[in-house]
Design a protein around this motif. Structure first.
Motif, PDB file in Angstrom:
ATOM      1  N   HIS A  55      -8.030   9.702  10.024  1.00  0.00           N
ATOM      2  CA  HIS A  55      -6.933   9.636   9.426  1.00  0.00           C
ATOM      3  C   HIS A  55      -6.512  10.802   8.680  1.00  0.00           C
ATOM      4  CE1 HIS A  55      -6.618   5.184   9.677  1.00  0.00           C
ATOM      5  NE2 HIS A  55      -7.804   5.142   9.591  1.00  0.00           N
ATOM      6  N   ALA A  56      -5.217  11.011   8.870  1.00  0.00           N
ATOM      7  CA  ALA A  56      -4.426  12.225   8.280  1.00  0.00           C
ATOM      8  C   ALA A  56      -4.024  11.775   6.710  1.00  0.00           C
ATOM      9  CB  ALA A  56      -3.492  12.588   9.069  1.00  0.00           C
ATOM     10  N   ASN A  57      -4.023  10.668   6.514  1.00  0.00           N
ATOM     11  CA  ASN A  57      -3.482  10.181   5.052  1.00  0.00           C
ATOM     12  C   ASN A  57      -4.967   9.437   4.371  1.00  0.00           C
ATOM     13  OD1 ASN A  57      -0.716  11.055   5.153  1.00  0.00           O
ATOM     14  ND2 ASN A  57      -0.827   9.601   7.024  1.00  0.00           N
ATOM     15  N   SER A  58      -4.492   9.170   3.228  1.00  0.00           N
ATOM     16  CA  SER A  58      -5.334   8.091   2.342  1.00  0.00           C
ATOM     17  C   SER A  58      -4.316   6.908   2.296  1.00  0.00           C
ATOM     18  CB  SER A  58      -5.840   8.585   1.112  1.00  0.00           C
ATOM     19  OG  SER A  58      -6.646   9.736   1.176  1.00  0.00           O
ATOM     20  N   PHE A  81       0.817  -1.366  -0.025  1.00  0.00           N
ATOM     21  CA  PHE A  81      -0.002  -0.034  -0.054  1.00  0.00           C
ATOM     22  C   PHE A  81       0.723   1.161  -0.037  1.00  0.00           C
ATOM     23  CE2 PHE A  81      -2.618  -3.342   1.715  1.00  0.00           C
ATOM     24  CZ  PHE A  81      -3.852  -3.205   1.439  1.00  0.00           C
ATOM     25  N   LYS A  82       0.339   2.223  -0.307  1.00  0.00           N
ATOM     26  CA  LYS A  82       1.000   3.643  -0.261  1.00  0.00           C
ATOM     27  C   LYS A  82       0.061   4.788   0.545  1.00  0.00           C
ATOM     28  CE  LYS A  82      -0.192   6.042  -4.481  1.00  0.00           C
ATOM     29  NZ  LYS A  82       0.146   6.508  -5.731  1.00  0.00           N
ATOM     30  N   SER A  83       0.522   5.353   1.392  1.00  0.00           N
ATOM     31  CA  SER A  83      -0.280   6.532   1.988  1.00  0.00           C
ATOM     32  C   SER A  83       0.149   7.842   1.432  1.00  0.00           C
ATOM     33  CB  SER A  83      -0.015   6.637   3.602  1.00  0.00           C
ATOM     34  OG  SER A  83       1.326   6.681   3.812  1.00  0.00           O
ATOM     35  N   ILE A 119       2.749  -2.058   9.651  1.00  0.00           N
ATOM     36  CA  ILE A 119       1.451  -1.666  10.097  1.00  0.00           C
ATOM     37  C   ILE A 119       1.220  -0.460   9.478  1.00  0.00           C
ATOM     38  CG2 ILE A 119       0.221  -1.023  12.044  1.00  0.00           C
ATOM     39  CD1 ILE A 119       0.945  -3.815  12.427  1.00  0.00           C
ATOM     40  N   ILE A 120       0.092  -0.157   9.028  1.00  0.00           N
ATOM     41  CA  ILE A 120      -0.660   1.200   8.049  1.00  0.00           C
ATOM     42  C   ILE A 120      -1.761   1.587   8.946  1.00  0.00           C
ATOM     43  CG2 ILE A 120      -1.972  -0.476   6.473  1.00  0.00           C
ATOM     44  CD1 ILE A 120      -1.087   2.013   4.486  1.00  0.00           C
ATOM     45  N   GLY A 121      -1.858   2.749   9.228  1.00  0.00           N
ATOM     46  CA  GLY A 121      -2.953   3.432   9.935  1.00  0.00           C
ATOM     47  C   GLY A 121      -2.966   4.249  11.196  1.00  0.00           C
ATOM     48  N   MET A 122      -1.695   4.127  11.506  1.00  0.00           N
ATOM     49  CA  MET A 122      -1.479   4.865  12.847  1.00  0.00           C
ATOM     50  C   MET A 122      -1.346   6.225  12.873  1.00  0.00           C
ATOM     51  SD  MET A 122       1.747   2.411  14.299  1.00  0.00           S
ATOM     52  CE  MET A 122       2.785   2.298  12.729  1.00  0.00           C
ATOM     53  N   ASP A 123      -1.619   6.661  11.377  1.00  0.00           N
ATOM     54  CA  ASP A 123      -1.758   8.317  11.401  1.00  0.00           C
ATOM     55  C   ASP A 123      -3.227   8.925  11.900  1.00  0.00           C
ATOM     56  OD1 ASP A 123      -2.904   6.757   9.315  1.00  0.00           O
ATOM     57  OD2 ASP A 123      -3.432   8.904   8.214  1.00  0.00           O
ATOM     58  N   GLY A 124      -3.922   7.673  12.296  1.00  0.00           N
ATOM     59  CA  GLY A 124      -5.389   8.227  12.613  1.00  0.00           C
ATOM     60  C   GLY A 124      -5.387   7.990  14.336  1.00  0.00           C
ATOM     61  N   ILE A 125      -4.511   7.462  14.972  1.00  0.00           N
ATOM     62  CA  ILE A 125      -4.509   7.533  16.272  1.00  0.00           C
ATOM     63  C   ILE A 125      -4.973   8.409  17.139  1.00  0.00           C
ATOM     64  CG2 ILE A 125      -3.213   6.538  18.374  1.00  0.00           C
ATOM     65  CD1 ILE A 125      -2.162   4.330  16.525  1.00  0.00           C
ATOM     66  N   ALA A 126      -4.092   9.572  16.890  1.00  0.00           N
ATOM     67  CA  ALA A 126      -4.159  10.797  17.737  1.00  0.00           C
ATOM     68  C   ALA A 126      -5.299  11.499  17.800  1.00  0.00           C
ATOM     69  CB  ALA A 126      -2.909  11.748  17.190  1.00  0.00           C
TER      70      ALA A 126
END
Lengths: 266, 266
Positions: free
Chosen positions: A127-130, A94-96, A116-123
DNA sequence: CTGAATCTTTGAGCTATATCAAAATAACGG
DNA sequence: CCGTTATTTTGATATAGCTCAAAGATTCAG
């Protein structure tokens, strides 16, 4: 002329995975398969379950959702989506990326098997990225709330997840250094060496691999134009440091490549 | 000519902190003071203790070590040091940096009051960066092993720390985008707006602040040379978007500055 | 308070990489 | 398999930001 079949149809990737496997024990399972569980996943020693015992792994397994595979171009999530889960890449890649108001997207990361992908939404739970599949790919979805709950019960799991997040921080900081101080050539070489060691981590050849992303993606990620990426790959090939056959890359002279980025890289 | 005294002696920073406080309730305590506890810390609503009740905060308090203040130029830790703790900046500021084999250091981050520094060591238990005080500063040291143990008992604490790490990931990814796609002017403006909102977060003025770092530090962080940083600050002043008096910055035209970075920034 | 060291600014010229353009190749849907 | 679309390569030219140089301002140790 083409030494390894390209991954166009989304299935032969799987075959390549087995074919190019280097050291780790080979488990004969289709990695896209949904019948898989953490305990028999060939990636379990470098994913969330590291060091969990059977019972603990079973508990983790119970919260993991193994969805249907993603086709090339399908989104895992989109920027501004509500954050619900993190995802472990089981196969494919995948790419973000983020979209700037000025239109052009910028690639922020590449995610290979075992990552692991998706940690950009934890805070802030958005989600900060697609995130989009670059080829036919499969993932394990781990609902974050359940991961949090289970982490309270399984100290090792909590520890592992802290480590995984810490590694993501370190990795992105490394990219910061690359972008703020490396020349175009150093960026490309550093990128290739990085991909190489990430493939090596999952038992694939570190010296010969397929790039799932376009030259354009690499350029966006490294802050360069497509043309510069293309020219530099050609130049590195001319020097016989690498061999390029479309997206198949061979690293021919590791020492020279490491020399370019200055030894403290990767 | 100099509207606010520079922080040369390391004490007047403290005075500025109180003097420039905007909205949050003012607690009359020297922020360098070691007699402080989480429950009476004016930063507790944006640090690790968010949403903890009294008893929980007490338990966190018991593991926090409040060391003597750091003098300008003192290291909090050095690259390759064994990772032991994370640190919350209570007053002053730090920068993190890495040394390349080619000699020159590269600044990887700035840490202002209420921010957590040291997470670069979580993954492999070795600090990937060095951290140094940019001025007279004080911190709360949180031994990581104890934080992990306590996080198993206090779900909210675990949640907070996951969020803090997630925020760090998002923040560094944002810098990635800036470095890979912004012009020098956009980088500088984005940097100033970022500092502004980070000061605002702790109740200081978002439109008038003191930069604790040198132009050189800013340049290293943003992948620009000192000269470019200096020239662009001068140019922005000439346009009357900002006012620069050595390290004192006033943001005069927020709208114009936001326009430069393209609205989706900060 | 004084001199040394560091940081900042400004100028002049240079170069690595971007931009623009277009051909060649590969991938993909029907 | 074929036409279309996306990707990659290569060339020619432009320019943003770097490098080198040097003067001015600020900070700091004693």
């Amino acid at each position: 002329m083409r030494p390894v079949e390209s991954s166009g149809n989304g299935i032969d990737v799987t075959e390549n995975v087995e074919e190019r496997r280097a050291t780790a024990p080979v488990v004969k399972l289709c990695p896209h398969n949904t019948g898989i569980s953490c305990s028999n996943c060939r990636l379990n020693d470098l994913c969330l379950p590291i060091a969990l015992n059977e019972g603990e792994m079973q508990q983790l397994d119970d919260i993991v959702e193994r969805n249907r595979p993603y086709k090339k171009g399908e989104h895992l999530y989109r920027q501004h989506d509500r954050f619900k889960s993190i995802y472990a890449v089981r196969s494919g890649s995948f790419k973000s990326y983020v979209l700037s108001s000025s239109g052009a997207g910028r690639v922020t990361g590449f995610y290979l098997p075992g990552e692991i992908i998706g940690m950009d939404g934890i805070a802030d739970r958005i989600h900060a990225n697609s995130a989009i599949a670059m080829e036919h790919s499969s993932i394990c979805e781990i609902p974050f709330n359940q991961l949090e709950s289970l982490s309270l019960k399984l100290p090792i799991l909590q520890h592992n997840f802290f480590s995984i997040m810490g590694a993501e921080i370190t990795k992105v900081q490394k990219v910061h250094t690359i972008l703020s101080s490396y020349s175009a050539e150093q960026r490309i070489v550093s990128f290739l060496l990085g991909i190489s060691s990430r493939y090596a981590r999952v038992g694939l050849s570190p010296s010969r691999f397929h790039l799932p992303m376009t030259r354009g993606d690499i350029g966006e990620y490294l802050g360069l134009t497509v043309e510069t990426v293309s020219r530099l790959l050609t130049a590195l090939q001319k020097k016989e440091y690498i061999e390029v056959d479309n997206r198949e890359i061979s690293l021919l002279n590791l020492a020279a490549l490491r020399e370019i980025v200055g030894a403290d890289d990767i």
